[in-house]
Design an enzyme around this catalytic site. Structure first.
Site, PDB file in Angstrom:
ATOM      1  N   LYS A  72       0.811  -1.218   0.000  1.00 40.60           N
ATOM      2  CA  LYS A  72       0.000   0.000   0.000  1.00 40.60           C
ATOM      3  C   LYS A  72       0.846   1.271   0.000  1.00 40.60           C
ATOM      4  O   LYS A  72       0.447   2.276  -0.579  1.00 40.60           O
ATOM      5  CB  LYS A  72      -0.928   0.000   1.208  1.00 40.60           C
ATOM      6  CG  LYS A  72      -2.009  -1.070   1.168  1.00 40.60           C
ATOM      7  CD  LYS A  72      -2.935  -0.907   2.365  1.00 40.60           C
ATOM      8  CE  LYS A  72      -3.619  -2.188   2.766  1.00 40.60           C
ATOM      9  NZ  LYS A  72      -4.667  -2.643   1.877  1.00 40.60           N
ATOM     10  N   ASN A 128      -6.920  -3.528  -5.770  1.00 43.68           N
ATOM     11  CA  ASN A 128      -6.929  -4.983  -5.700  1.00 43.68           C
ATOM     12  C   ASN A 128      -6.774  -5.507  -7.120  1.00 43.68           C
ATOM     13  O   ASN A 128      -7.637  -5.293  -7.966  1.00 43.68           O
ATOM     14  CB  ASN A 128      -8.217  -5.487  -5.040  1.00 43.68           C
ATOM     15  CG  ASN A 128      -8.252  -5.123  -3.560  1.00 43.68           C
ATOM     16  OD1 ASN A 128      -7.219  -5.115  -2.901  1.00 43.68           O
ATOM     17  ND2 ASN A 128      -9.424  -4.801  -3.046  1.00 43.68           N
ATOM     18  N   GLU A 141      -9.906   1.019  -5.017  1.00 45.23           N
ATOM     19  CA  GLU A 141     -10.703   1.349  -3.841  1.00 45.23           C
ATOM     20  C   GLU A 141     -10.420   2.784  -3.416  1.00 45.23           C
ATOM     21  O   GLU A 141      -9.261   3.176  -3.269  1.00 45.23           O
ATOM     22  CB  GLU A 141     -10.377   0.396  -2.682  1.00 45.23           C
ATOM     23  CG  GLU A 141     -10.780  -1.040  -2.963  1.00 45.23           C
ATOM     24  CD  GLU A 141     -10.685  -1.938  -1.730  1.00 45.23           C
ATOM     25  OE1 GLU A 141     -11.396  -2.954  -1.701  1.00 45.23           O
ATOM     26  OE2 GLU A 141      -9.906  -1.633  -0.802  1.00 45.23           O
ATOM     27  N   GLU A 171      -6.345   1.800  -2.137  1.00 42.00           N
ATOM     28  CA  GLU A 171      -5.502   0.698  -2.604  1.00 42.00           C
ATOM     29  C   GLU A 171      -6.122   0.162  -3.888  1.00 42.00           C
ATOM     30  O   GLU A 171      -7.259   0.475  -4.225  1.00 42.00           O
ATOM     31  CB  GLU A 171      -5.437  -0.426  -1.559  1.00 42.00           C
ATOM     32  CG  GLU A 171      -6.773  -1.091  -1.292  1.00 42.00           C
ATOM     33  CD  GLU A 171      -6.629  -2.471  -0.651  1.00 42.00           C
ATOM     34  OE1 GLU A 171      -5.541  -3.064  -0.709  1.00 42.00           O
ATOM     35  OE2 GLU A 171      -7.633  -2.957  -0.108  1.00 42.00           O
ATOM     36  N   HIS A 219     -13.516  -3.542   9.336  1.00 42.27           N
ATOM     37  CA  HIS A 219     -12.933  -3.154   8.045  1.00 42.27           C
ATOM     38  C   HIS A 219     -13.154  -4.214   6.979  1.00 42.27           C
ATOM     39  O   HIS A 219     -12.422  -4.277   5.993  1.00 42.27           O
ATOM     40  CB  HIS A 219     -11.437  -2.849   8.174  1.00 42.27           C
ATOM     41  CG  HIS A 219     -11.128  -1.892   9.280  1.00 42.27           C
ATOM     42  ND1 HIS A 219     -11.517  -0.584   9.241  1.00 42.27           N
ATOM     43  CD2 HIS A 219     -10.504  -2.059  10.470  1.00 42.27           C
ATOM     44  CE1 HIS A 219     -11.133   0.020  10.351  1.00 42.27           C
ATOM     45  NE2 HIS A 219     -10.528  -0.852  11.112  1.00 42.27           N
ATOM     46  N   ARG A 264      -7.121  -8.096  -8.903  1.00 37.40           N
ATOM     47  CA  ARG A 264      -7.745  -9.420  -9.061  1.00 37.40           C
ATOM     48  C   ARG A 264      -9.248  -9.217  -9.181  1.00 37.40           C
ATOM     49  O   ARG A 264      -9.738  -8.092  -9.094  1.00 37.40           O
ATOM     50  CB  ARG A 264      -7.466 -10.249  -7.809  1.00 37.40           C
ATOM     51  CG  ARG A 264      -7.922  -9.498  -6.544  1.00 37.40           C
ATOM     52  CD  ARG A 264      -7.874 -10.340  -5.307  1.00 37.40           C
ATOM     53  NE  ARG A 264      -7.917  -9.561  -4.085  1.00 37.40           N
ATOM     54  CZ  ARG A 264      -9.018  -9.168  -3.457  1.00 37.40           C
ATOM     55  NH1 ARG A 264     -10.207  -9.468  -3.952  1.00 37.40           N
ATOM     56  NH2 ARG A 264      -8.955  -8.465  -2.356  1.00 37.40           N
ATOM     57  N   GLU A 266      -2.338   6.871   8.208  1.00 40.86           N
ATOM     58  CA  GLU A 266      -3.179   7.713   7.355  1.00 40.86           C
ATOM     59  C   GLU A 266      -4.111   8.559   8.188  1.00 40.86           C
ATOM     60  O   GLU A 266      -4.496   8.168   9.284  1.00 40.86           O
ATOM     61  CB  GLU A 266      -4.096   6.826   6.491  1.00 40.86           C
ATOM     62  CG  GLU A 266      -3.455   6.266   5.277  1.00 40.86           C
ATOM     63  CD  GLU A 266      -4.450   5.444   4.472  1.00 40.86           C
ATOM     64  OE1 GLU A 266      -3.997   4.803   3.542  1.00 40.86           O
ATOM     65  OE2 GLU A 266      -5.670   5.444   4.772  1.00 40.86           O
TER      66      GLU A 266
HETATM   67  P1  ADP Z   1      -7.599  -3.929   3.087  1.00 41.52           P
HETATM   68  O1  ADP Z   1      -6.438  -4.234   2.218  1.00 41.52           O
HETATM   69  O2  ADP Z   1      -7.550  -4.656   4.365  1.00 41.52           O
HETATM   70  O3  ADP Z   1      -8.877  -4.024   2.336  1.00 41.52           O
HETATM   71  P2  ADP Z   1      -7.967  -1.019   2.923  1.00 41.52           P
HETATM   72  O4  ADP Z   1      -6.867  -0.055   2.802  1.00 41.52           O
HETATM   73  O5  ADP Z   1      -8.777  -1.279   1.717  1.00 41.52           O
HETATM   74  O6  ADP Z   1      -7.370  -2.384   3.503  1.00 41.52           O
HETATM   75  O7  ADP Z   1      -8.901  -0.552   4.112  1.00 41.52           O
HETATM   76  C1  ADP Z   1      -9.932  -1.380   4.605  1.00 41.52           C
HETATM   77  C2  ADP Z   1     -11.081  -0.532   5.090  1.00 41.52           C
HETATM   78  O8  ADP Z   1     -10.685   0.358   6.135  1.00 41.52           O
HETATM   79  C3  ADP Z   1     -11.697   0.365   4.051  1.00 41.52           C
HETATM   80  O9  ADP Z   1     -12.649  -0.306   3.278  1.00 41.52           O
HETATM   81  C4  ADP Z   1     -12.290   1.484   4.865  1.00 41.52           C
HETATM   82  O10 ADP Z   1     -13.543   1.121   5.391  1.00 41.52           O
HETATM   83  C5  ADP Z   1     -11.350   1.608   6.025  1.00 41.52           C
HETATM   84  N1  ADP Z   1     -10.384   2.686   5.767  1.00 41.52           N
HETATM   85  C6  ADP Z   1      -9.225   2.541   5.122  1.00 41.52           C
HETATM   86  N2  ADP Z   1      -8.558   3.706   5.057  1.00 41.52           N
HETATM   87  C7  ADP Z   1      -9.311   4.617   5.688  1.00 41.52           C
HETATM   88  C8  ADP Z   1      -9.148   6.008   6.001  1.00 41.52           C
HETATM   89  N3  ADP Z   1      -8.063   6.663   5.654  1.00 41.52           N
HETATM   90  N4  ADP Z   1     -10.136   6.630   6.671  1.00 41.52           N
HETATM   91  C9  ADP Z   1     -11.235   5.953   7.064  1.00 41.52           C
HETATM   92  N5  ADP Z   1     -11.429   4.652   6.833  1.00 41.52           N
HETATM   93  C10 ADP Z   1     -10.480   3.981   6.146  1.00 41.52           C
HETATM   94  P1  ADP Z   2     -12.549  -7.893  -1.481  1.00 44.28           P
HETATM   95  O1  ADP Z   2     -12.491  -8.837  -2.629  1.00 44.28           O
HETATM   96  O2  ADP Z   2     -13.685  -6.989  -1.547  1.00 44.28           O
HETATM   97  O3  ADP Z   2     -11.253  -7.184  -1.186  1.00 44.28           O
HETATM   98  P2  ADP Z   2     -12.013  -9.351   0.838  1.00 44.28           P
HETATM   99  O4  ADP Z   2     -10.813  -8.507   1.098  1.00 44.28           O
HETATM  100  O5  ADP Z   2     -12.901  -9.705   1.966  1.00 44.28           O
HETATM  101  O6  ADP Z   2     -12.939  -8.694  -0.231  1.00 44.28           O
HETATM  102  O7  ADP Z   2     -11.630 -10.689   0.055  1.00 44.28           O
HETATM  103  C1  ADP Z   2     -10.383 -11.166  -0.086  1.00 44.28           C
HETATM  104  C2  ADP Z   2     -10.112 -12.007   1.095  1.00 44.28           C
HETATM  105  O8  ADP Z   2     -10.889 -13.205   1.049  1.00 44.28           O
HETATM  106  C3  ADP Z   2      -8.732 -12.510   1.151  1.00 44.28           C
HETATM  107  O9  ADP Z   2      -7.870 -11.545   1.660  1.00 44.28           O
HETATM  108  C4  ADP Z   2      -8.872 -13.704   2.072  1.00 44.28           C
HETATM  109  O10 ADP Z   2      -8.839 -13.373   3.435  1.00 44.28           O
HETATM  110  C5  ADP Z   2     -10.231 -14.211   1.774  1.00 44.28           C
HETATM  111  N1  ADP Z   2     -10.170 -15.431   0.953  1.00 44.28           N
HETATM  112  C6  ADP Z   2      -9.104 -15.943   0.354  1.00 44.28           C
HETATM  113  N2  ADP Z   2      -9.408 -17.014  -0.348  1.00 44.28           N
HETATM  114  C7  ADP Z   2     -10.689 -17.231  -0.180  1.00 44.28           C
HETATM  115  C8  ADP Z   2     -11.597 -18.198  -0.689  1.00 44.28           C
HETATM  116  N3  ADP Z   2     -11.232 -19.117  -1.530  1.00 44.28           N
HETATM  117  N4  ADP Z   2     -12.877 -18.127  -0.314  1.00 44.28           N
HETATM  118  C9  ADP Z   2     -13.280 -17.145   0.491  1.00 44.28           C
HETATM  119  N5  ADP Z   2     -12.461 -16.193   0.963  1.00 44.28           N
HETATM  120  C10 ADP Z   2     -11.182 -16.222   0.649  1.00 44.28           C
HETATM  121 MG    MG Z   3      -9.436  -2.950   0.721  1.00 43.11          MG
END
Ligand code: ADP
Ligand code: ADP
Ligand code: MG
Length: 661
Positions: free
Chosen positions: A116, A295, A275, A293, A235, A297, A200
């Protein structure tokens, strides 16, 4: 197009990829671990290869074995699904080196977005708005704390390697910074093997809005509009939707342009999601969104986009990976109607969304779709399958589409109330409560909504007398009759000549309920219940109850809630009573930290130890005041029900109380 692909995943996403491949005339190869030998994805695929033991790092994370399986079966390409190896650039390199095609972006694109902090630096350069914060290399605690002060509290500490909401801590006050930092680092180290973090600004009234993008190998990039994933707990997304409620043309334009710019900056090919975090404190403004961030995929919630665009994203993935151009240009991609996805998990919403395990003895999804809506159920399990501690505890995704948000939301609520799952603790009641929440229904969502309304959303109304009566009847012996699942009916063979009276003991959680069931020769019955419940007479009943019987239990469904009654075996009860002075592990896990010692007097609510389970930390607190006689050792691996703490005094039966930070 490929003739055969291998799917390096399991569960619902593996099944979903098989379906599209089959429709396109592409053969599919599944891979599986020991725990998944009889899994649905194995059954659905054309071929299947065993790749190792149940833990993911001995199977689904073993890139070498997966590549060997692809080569052995003659698959030309590998679809990674989400999670596991899907965002691992080294795996992509190995796939390519083996002469295979990775169905996804290049290793270079994944590397650019994988961490990130580096991704943010890159996006800043590309002119994409980024959340203000510190995303540098240096990690000294003094430096991070001073950066946090500069940024201004509240701040968010985030694992730079993070994903799935792990390794994130919100900090309100400088005094809490160092403790939050250690927690985030520990969780990050355990989940990602990398404990470096960024800091952040915590955005005000945050909404999570993400843009689906798609690129091909010819430099074309389109967006497929946005999804709103603001309904989150820990989160992690709970219910996602498309389009975002209240989205304005100006913000949509700004966000989709930024998303396409981000994808082009890394020459992105395949399906990806940018995102953003949006500050909704003054409504949706075109200059109040920031990159969080990418993703690289397919996303868990991609079906809502498919529902509103009519595009099969997996089909596009296969086409682009096999060298075709994007099937549509931007102007050919239109939005229609509204879609929701609810993630059905084995978890206990009332106990801090603690993941659960168990065998899904009964599993029934709504059929047909609620009126006026279309519906998709994406699942990787069948009745009788288990939710094991090895993988994500997701059971299914329920996706509905309606002509507008209101119609789609009504359909979601109805579909949830027709879903029946017994054998594990599930979140359907919580999802239905969220779908019915007034703020959610009004589209007034932000990422704090669930925690603000948590009490109401997770509270379960006590079962009604009718529900208890149905459970008592089902448990009273009607279960031995082969005729029907409906106890009102199955009583037909029950009482031939004289009235039958049975005293039944049921356990609802910790509560014991005595029910006296009497059935008369004319098949009328009465179930006498103790106060506060009213007794139930067959005259009072309007509809047949929906219920499921499984070993030692009866589950009665009322709306989206399954009331689970244990029918205790009298012999087993002695054991339980003997152990009442102890605190047991609510799930399998690792004792990460022990914060109290043998012989110590503790007070109710005091944190005793931290259990790491499903890669997250759970604080186990004292259920009552007491003196510790025994406490688990740091580093101990425990299973479900292992005694973690034994109290010397006051053997009191209190439920384990858990909190997760
Ligand atoms: P992850 O890789 O675990 O998905 P993210 O960076 O996407 O991590 O953050 C996960 C969640 O945390 C976001 O969907 C949002 O709800 C919350 N979040 C992340 N960054 C912020 C921020 N700067 N301020 C408020 N909420 C945040
Ligand atoms: P998003 O796709 O919105 O980022 P998530 O972060 O919840 O939603 O989904 C990705 C996460 O799902 C992975 O980081 C992992 O923890 C989980 N995951 C990985 N493999 C599988 C699987 N085969 N089935 C369900 N969940 C999985
Ligand atoms: Mg995320």
């Amino acid at each position: 197009m490929f003739a055969k692909i291998l799917i390096a995943n399991r569960g619902e996403i593996a099944c979903r990829v098989v379906r599209t491949a089959r429709r396109m005339g592409v053969r599919s190869v599944a891979v599986y671990s020991d725990a998944d030998a009889h899994a649905l994805h194995v059954e659905m695929a054309d071929e299947a290869v065993h790749i190792g033991a149940s833990p993911a790092n001995e199977s689904y994370l073993r890139g070498d074995r997966i590549i060997a399986a692809a080569l052995a079966t003659g698959a030309e390409a590998i679809h990674p699904g989400y999670g596991f190896l899907s965002e691992n650039p080294n795996f992509v390199d190995q796939v390519v080196a083996a002469g295979l095609i990775f169905i996804g972006p290049s290793a270079a694109s994944i590397r650019a977005m994988g961490l990130k902090d580096a991704a943010k630096r890159l996006m800043e350069k590309a002119g994409v708005p980024v959340v203000p914060g510190y995303h540098g290399e240096a990690q000294e605690i003094v430096l991070l704390a001073s950066k946090a002060r500069e940024i201004g509290y509240p701040v968010l500490i985030k694992a730079r390697a993070g994903g799935g909401g792990k390794g994130i801590r919100r900090v309100e006050h400088p005094d809490d910074f160092s403790e939050a930092l250690s927690g985030a680092r520990r969780e990050a180290k355990a989940a990602f093997g990398d404990d470096r973090v960024l800091v952040e600004k915590y955005v005000d009234k945050p909404r999570h809005i993400e843009v689906q993008i798609f690129g091909d190998r010819f430099g074309n990039v389109v967006h497929l509009y946005e999804r709103d994933c603001s309904a989150q707990r820990r989160h992690q997304k709970v219910i996602e939707e498309a389009p975002a409620p209240g989205m304005t043309p100006a913000l949509r334009k700004a966000m989709s342009e930024a998303a396409v710019k981000a994808a082009k900056a890394i020459h992105y090919s395949g399906a990806g999601t940018i995102e953003f975090i949006v500050d909704a404190s003054q409504g949706l403004k075109a200059d109040r969104f920031w990159f969080m961030e990418m993703n690289t995929r397919l996303q868990v919630e991609h079906p809502v986009t498919e529902m509103v665009t009519g595009i099969d994203l997996v089909e596009w993935q296969l086409r682009v990976a096999s060298g075709e151009k994007l099937p549509k240009t931007q102007s050919e991609i239109a939005l229609s109607g509204h879609a929701f996805e609810a993630r059905i998990y084995a978890e206990d919403a009332a106990r801090g969304f603690l993941p659960a395990t168990g065998t899904l003895h009964h599993l029934k999804f709504p059929q047909p779709a609620p009126e006026g809506a279309t519906m998709r159920v994406e699942t990787g399990v069948r009745p009788g399958d288990a939710i094991s501690p090895f993988y994500d505890p997701m059971i299914a995704k329920l996706i509905v589409h309606g002509k507008d948000r209101r119609a789609a939301l009504a359909a979601l609520g109805e579909a949830l109330s027709q879903t029946e799952i017994a054998g594990s603790t599930v979140n359907t009641g919580f999802l239905a409560a969220l779908a019915a929440d007034a703020a959610f229904a009004a589209g007034d969502v932000d990422t704090g909504l669930i925690s603000r309304h948590q009490q109401a959303l997770t509270a379960v109304a006590p079962p009604s007398g009718e529900t208890i009566a149905a459970a008592a009847l089902a448990a009273s012996g009607a279960r031995d009759l082969p005729s029907s699942d409906d106890p009102w009916l199955s009583l037909a063979g029950y009482a031939h000549f004289h009235a039958v009276v049975r005293r039944m003991l049921l356990k609802f959680g910790e509560q014991e309920i005595v029910a006296c069931v009497s059935v008369r020769p004319d098949r009328r019955f009465e179930v006498a219940l103790e106060a506060p419940y009213d007794s139930v007479n067959s005259h009072d009943l309007r509809t047949a109850p929906r219920l499921a019987r499984w070993p030692g239990h009866v589950t009665v469904f009322e709306g989206a809630i399954g009331y689970d009654f244990a029918v205790p075996d009298p012999l087993a009860r002695a054991d339980e009573a003997a152990a009442s002075g102890s605190l047991r592990a609510p799930m399998p896990g690792l004792v990460k930290l022990v914060r109290a010692a043998k012989g110590e007097a503790v007070i109710k609510g005091q944190p005793l130890l931290i259990l790491e389970a499903m890669k997250m930390e759970h604080t186990i607190a004292a259920p009552h005041d007491g003196l510790i006689a025994e406490i688990a050792a740091e580093g101990a691996q425990v299973t479900d029900g292992t005694v973690l703490v034994h109290f010397a005094e006051e053997p009191q039966l209190t439920p384990v109380s858990l909190s997760t930070k």
